[in-house]
Write an enzyme that holds these catalytic residues in place. Sequence first.
Site, short mmCIF file in Angstrom:
data_model
loop_
_atom_site.label_atom_id
_atom_site.label_comp_id
_atom_site.label_asym_id
_atom_site.label_seq_id
_atom_site.Cartn_x
_atom_site.Cartn_y
_atom_site.Cartn_z
N LEU A 245 0.94 -1.31 0.01
CA LEU A 245 -0.04 -0.06 0.02
C LEU A 245 0.97 1.35 -0.04
O LEU A 245 0.52 2.07 -0.69
CB LEU A 245 -1.11 -0.05 1.06
N GLU A 369 -6.86 3.46 -0.56
CA GLU A 369 -5.54 3.40 -0.14
C GLU A 369 -5.28 4.30 1.20
O GLU A 369 -4.45 4.97 1.32
CB GLU A 369 -4.33 3.88 -1.16
#
Length: 390
Positions: A245, A369
């Site tokens: 991520l 995200e």
Amino acid sequence: MSVLDATDPLGFDELLSEEDRAVRDTVRAWCRERVLPHIAGWYEAGELPGVRELARELGAIGALGMHLEGYGCAGASAVQYGLACLELEAADSGLRSLVSVQGSLAMYAVHRWGSEEQKRQWLPRMASGEVIGCFGLTEPDHGSDPASMRTTAKRDGPDWVLTGRKMWITNGSVAGVAVVWARTDEGVRGFVVPTTAPGFSAPDIKHKGSLRASVTSELVLDHVRLPGDAVLPGVRGLRGPLSCLSQARYGIVWGALGAARTCLETAREYSTTREQFGKPIGGFQLTQAKLADMSLELNKGLLLALHLGHRMDAGTLRPEQVSYGKLNSVREAIEIARTSRTILGANGISYEYPVMRHANNLESVLTYEGTPEMHQLVIGKLLTGQDAFR
């Protein structure tokens, strides 16, 4: 003295190397030729036709997993990867999402945590665009709290059996391979899942008001049986998916500013031709104030993105620093999109102009995200030493 370029008032280009500019210009030219003539229609229709062909073309220009080394990857710098994301999202967030999920999530997971056999099997074909990848972490009931995921992987003799669901998965239904994270008796583990495996399905998610020119799916894992070597051997726990991520968020730091740049340039050009009360609206103080503020925030964001890119290239970039960039870029980009819309007036909602499309896309980029609140808490913990997540 030379006149400053209104599109680059701080001389950002001068901070880039010749190779940086060449990479950027290659991606910009590809977007201009292959995406911009069609993207408004794709978005309105809610489709991304020819996605596999587009992926192969992106592979041909070295845009897939471009910041990774070896296995057919371009080995570009982090700054160059950021510039590519900037240009892709200046066209549409859906295109940048396709590349980001492919390279920074699926490919990075295999490259960073996979076995040598997994790397050789998947990365060259993913770098070329022959195989599209997706990344399964978010679940229907667990987004910001991945530690509570319900997808499980259980050992059955030499095999693993995966059961669960993942939601909001970019590239899901067109992927040839999925990197799926699941709970095991050994903690959270990552698995390389061929999408042809029995029990795997990826129905598309329809009726989206954002990221419409993008493939978004649910992943359904109905007792998917995998061989023992399907697990990513290099990591256990949430450190694995969170490292991926961070890579993807770095791309968003740049990408969101691409969407903002398109909106600002559209508004600036419109203000020079649209006349009201006898002169172009760009000649009124309130319009100039809007343009000045938008230009200030865009260019501050670009300088921050470049700084973070240099830190990534030096190996010193921290996840907390990525949170600064993601929070700033997307928050300012969505404000630039909204303000640009006001300059265009009613025309701002028309797909004849790109502003509303970018504004809608950024609503998704704002929360995926890591939501703004999550990044604020990351920064807050850094500043105070206190963990406020729970």
